[in-house]
Design an enzyme around this catalytic site. Structure first.
Site, PDB file in Angstrom:
ATOM      1  N   HIS A   5      -1.571  -2.901  -3.069  1.00  0.00           N
ATOM      2  CA  HIS A   5      -3.001  -3.070  -2.801  1.00  0.00           C
ATOM      3  C   HIS A   5      -3.806  -1.952  -3.462  1.00  0.00           C
ATOM      4  O   HIS A   5      -3.306  -0.845  -3.659  1.00  0.00           O
ATOM      5  CB  HIS A   5      -3.228  -3.041  -1.291  1.00  0.00           C
ATOM      6  CG  HIS A   5      -4.664  -3.019  -0.886  1.00  0.00           C
ATOM      7  ND1 HIS A   5      -5.473  -4.125  -0.934  1.00  0.00           N
ATOM      8  CD2 HIS A   5      -5.446  -2.003  -0.424  1.00  0.00           C
ATOM      9  CE1 HIS A   5      -6.685  -3.809  -0.516  1.00  0.00           C
ATOM     10  NE2 HIS A   5      -6.692  -2.530  -0.216  1.00  0.00           N
ATOM     11  N   ASP A  10      -7.971  -9.509   0.158  1.00  0.00           N
ATOM     12  CA  ASP A  10      -8.329 -10.902  -0.068  1.00  0.00           C
ATOM     13  C   ASP A  10      -8.021 -11.365  -1.492  1.00  0.00           C
ATOM     14  O   ASP A  10      -8.620 -12.298  -1.993  1.00  0.00           O
ATOM     15  CB  ASP A  10      -9.818 -11.108   0.225  1.00  0.00           C
ATOM     16  CG  ASP A  10     -10.698 -10.222  -0.660  1.00  0.00           C
ATOM     17  OD1 ASP A  10     -10.159  -9.439  -1.466  1.00  0.00           O
ATOM     18  OD2 ASP A  10     -11.932 -10.328  -0.548  1.00  0.00           O
ATOM     19  N   CYS A  18      -8.931  -7.336  -4.289  1.00  0.00           N
ATOM     20  CA  CYS A  18      -9.087  -5.924  -3.922  1.00  0.00           C
ATOM     21  C   CYS A  18      -9.307  -5.017  -5.126  1.00  0.00           C
ATOM     22  O   CYS A  18     -10.075  -4.053  -5.031  1.00  0.00           O
ATOM     23  CB  CYS A  18      -7.891  -5.449  -3.102  1.00  0.00           C
ATOM     24  SG  CYS A  18      -6.310  -5.530  -3.964  1.00  0.00           S
TER      25      CYS A  18
END
Length: 291
Positions: A271, A152, A155
């Site tokens: 990520h 989102d 992270c």
């Protein structure tokens, strides 16, 4: 004559396929190099240009050799268009030739894009599996496994939040990060530059960036990790599949917070995940994005 035309058609199809495969390979190369690594990104652009030039030269030489051996092989453009005909020949005769050509070109473009997308997804899935296996091999001996963090745009902060023994909101972490960076501009400004070009940003650009850390859902970077290590007075280690472990804030003596940095797990890009003890019993997972 017909055999010559079929040979040329097969060669053109092979050229198209090789171009699609090269683009999928290039995309994989781009995904493997973090945008923050300016030196490797510059080398990547040179490598991509070289690969494309080599393929273009190879295809041109093959076409020239073919045309020399078969001077009466017909018009190349017409053959290329025929490859994209598909079922367009069954259209009503009222359709103009120009319209047919446009439709054939559009059909060929859709076919190419679909093939490239399919190849890219296959490559990405392969990269993901390989990355997860390597990370499991690194975390396993430390009795750790990955813990999924939502993709989102928060992270990195959520992974830090998950590692802390006390409660703090993501908003608070963002605010404290931006405040520290504003107070120590000279420590961060030399490392603040355009990730694509490497061009240095101004002091005003940096302060505006600090404002955006609070106001927007900006992905985090090593600059923010450095600030957070000072704010929390805690080392932060970042584990990656293809690179040595990075430890930020080595000057602090607390137990490091451990993050996992992934390149391929999320469709959006890189990520950060958190970790947890392996004996927790939950299945190790993949995760989402950063940077």
């Amino acid at each position: 004559m017909e055999d010559s035309q079929r040979d040329q058609e097969r060669m053109i199809r092979r050229h198209l396929r090789e171009k699609e495969e090269l683009q999928a390979r290039i995309q994989g190369m781009k995904n493997s190099v973090p945008k923050s690594d300016k030196k490797r990104r510059k080398q990547l652009l040179l490598d991509v240009a070289r690969l494309e030039a080599e393929m273009e030269q190879k295809h041109r030489q093959e076409m020239e050799r073919f045309q020399e051996s078969c001077p009466d092989n017909g018009n190349l453009d017409s053959i290329t268009e025929d490859l994209a005909k598909m079922d367009l020949e069954n259209r009503p005769p009222s359709v103009s030739r120009a319209q047919k050509r446009r439709e054939r070109r559009a059909a060929l473009q859709r076919e190419r894009q679909g093939s490239i997308a399919e190849v890219e997804m296959e490559h990405l899935a392969s990269f993901r599996r390989e990355e997860e296996e390597k990370l499991a091999a690194i975390l396993g001996p430390r009795n750790l496994e990955m813990k999924d963090i939502p993709a989102d745009r928060h992270c990195m902060y959520r992974a830090i939040q998950d590692q802390l023994v006390f409660f703090v909101t993501v908003e608070s972490l963002r605010n404290r990060t931006a405040l520290y960076m504003r107070k120590h501009v000279d420590d961060f400004l030399p490392f603040f530059s355009d990730p694509e070009t490497g061009d240095a940003y101004s002091r005003d650009d940096f302060l505006s960036y600090c404002d955006d850390i609070v106001r927007k859902s900006l992905w985090g970077s090593q600059l923010e990790l450095r600030a957070l290590s000072h704010v929390l007075q805690t080392p932060i280690e970042v584990i990656q599949a293809e690179s040595p472990i990075i430890v930020i804030g080595k000057e602090y003596t607390k137990k490091p917070l451990t993050l996992v940095y992934l390149h391929y797990t999320c469709n959006l890009g890189e990520h950060y995940n958190s970790v947890r003890p392996l004996e927790a019993g939950a299945v190790g997972g993949a995760a989402p994005r950063l940077f």
